[in-house]
Scaffold this active site. Sequence first.
Site: not given
Length: 577
Positions: A110, A388, A406, A408, A430, A460, A480-481
């Site tokens: 991340r 993503t 991703t 974002n 985020d 997520s 899909g956030g």
Amino acid sequence: MMGRFAGSLIVSVLFLQGATAAPAAAPVSYGVEADTFHPVKEQNGMVASVDALATQVGVDILKQGGNAVDAAVAVGYALAVTHPQAGNLGGGGFMLLRTASGHTTAIDFREMAPTRASRDMFLDAQGNADSKKSLTSHLASGVPGTVAGLALANKEYGTLPLSRLIAPAITLASKGIVVDEALADDLNVYGKEVLIDHPNSKAIFYRPDGNPWKRGETLVQRDLAHSLTLIAKQGPEAFYKGKIADQIASEMAAHGGLIGKADLANYRAIERKPISGTYRGYEVYSMPPPSSGGIHIVQILNILENFDLAKMGFGSADAMQVMAEAEKYAYADRSEYLGDPDFVKVPWQALTSKDYAKSLAQKIDISKARPSSEIKPGKLAPYESNQTTHFSVVDKQGNAVAVTYTLNTYFGSGIVAGSSGILMNNEMDDFSAKPGTPNVYGLVGGEANAVQPYKRPLSSMSPTIIAKGGKTWLVTGSPGGSRIITTVLQMVVNSIDFGMNVAEATNAPRFHHQWLPDQLRVEKGFSPDTLKLLEARGQHVKVMPTMGSTQSIMIGPDGMLYGASDPRAIDDLTAGY
């Protein structure tokens, strides 16, 4: 050798009493005439991704003797070329992997907030969150993690040299790719919003006449090919300490961005212990914080285990009511307790306990929805956009990899760093720019996810692996956030409770509730009678566009591989050999 990789309360209680002893669904039967959708079937290895070219790259690596991690790394690099909407070198994500022997681990790559990031950096003069700063400015980018994460996976669990895994991506970037329908559509819609105002980006993704590349035309990315070549020759140091780092740092310095060379040099991908749980006799493994996905998938499944969903039936008002109410409680907890575990104490054991889930299940009224305003984070013992992407890989030994990564939003910040050809992320959005205030997708974040130097923003993303009897059974994930968690959840429930094969589980219509806003979002495809029943129970039903783009592989009882790409996506592919 592979090394390490070898509803009133009375009604609710009645349902609870009948459900706790409910057995798991019978094993799925494959290839029978009763199946409404049929999965791709192969024997030796399989890749499912959002892009056909990238999928074929992965299959080729498997054919050449590479394992699932090798193929996953190659797919990750290929998608940076073929799917620039989300595939990336300038972003980050998560990898969940499980060996044939049962060792399961998570790799966290991340993005990370730069050293000079500050608590209120995305607030305007009036103290309100300014989404332009956090989405389309140079301040929007966190320190990228993809290159480090893929390198760590390759070093610890791969079998082929990194240079060999990057080679297909170099060829695709230098010789060019034929623009497919998905890329052409996204360039036409989102390119005008985020790419056209940045000269470096416009030079790559727009034709000399000022229009974006169209379907069927050839997109050549020479600068990206050069950067990929540097990484292939020098490893991740080329990105974090070498010429690519110089390009990123110079781009940021010239335009008020915060990422410096020291930030890049100090970045580390981290191997973490996955979140695990059980559901009706199956073993569930998913991503730990800073992802919220694993915790809340397990939490919701724990709640659902108290109800006989199989008896209720797929698409019934009862099943959808129970699932939507369970989701509300989980998303309320997400708003309060989740963040980077290196900075805040995340009470994952309490959130994923069966006792806590049972206490929440007892609050669910199958005949009446509880308003979200009455649901608060539990007393315990930010979002990504749709763009993503996820891919899944299984090799012939039974090793399995699930990756979700991703930039974002579509094309990230839209900024290409200098002459690197690398699109930068806008993952700083985020973080909770102003804790307690919903972001543009309605997710509410708390102090645990406030901006802080070196911190990783809450996500997520939920790469997930399900095992049965100690053996890998399902590998799945989705973009899909805020809807990633519920999309992956439904893949699991559809497969276990409703006995669907992987293609049927993928094609089935989806629904979603995230606590706030108090809205039950549904895809078209559910019975109007069911939706009327849900509305009569107090659910605020709204039919909206499709959710998720799962890429999934299931290992059948016969040892064969069964895969499915999501029909909601364009130009995706599941293939094997």
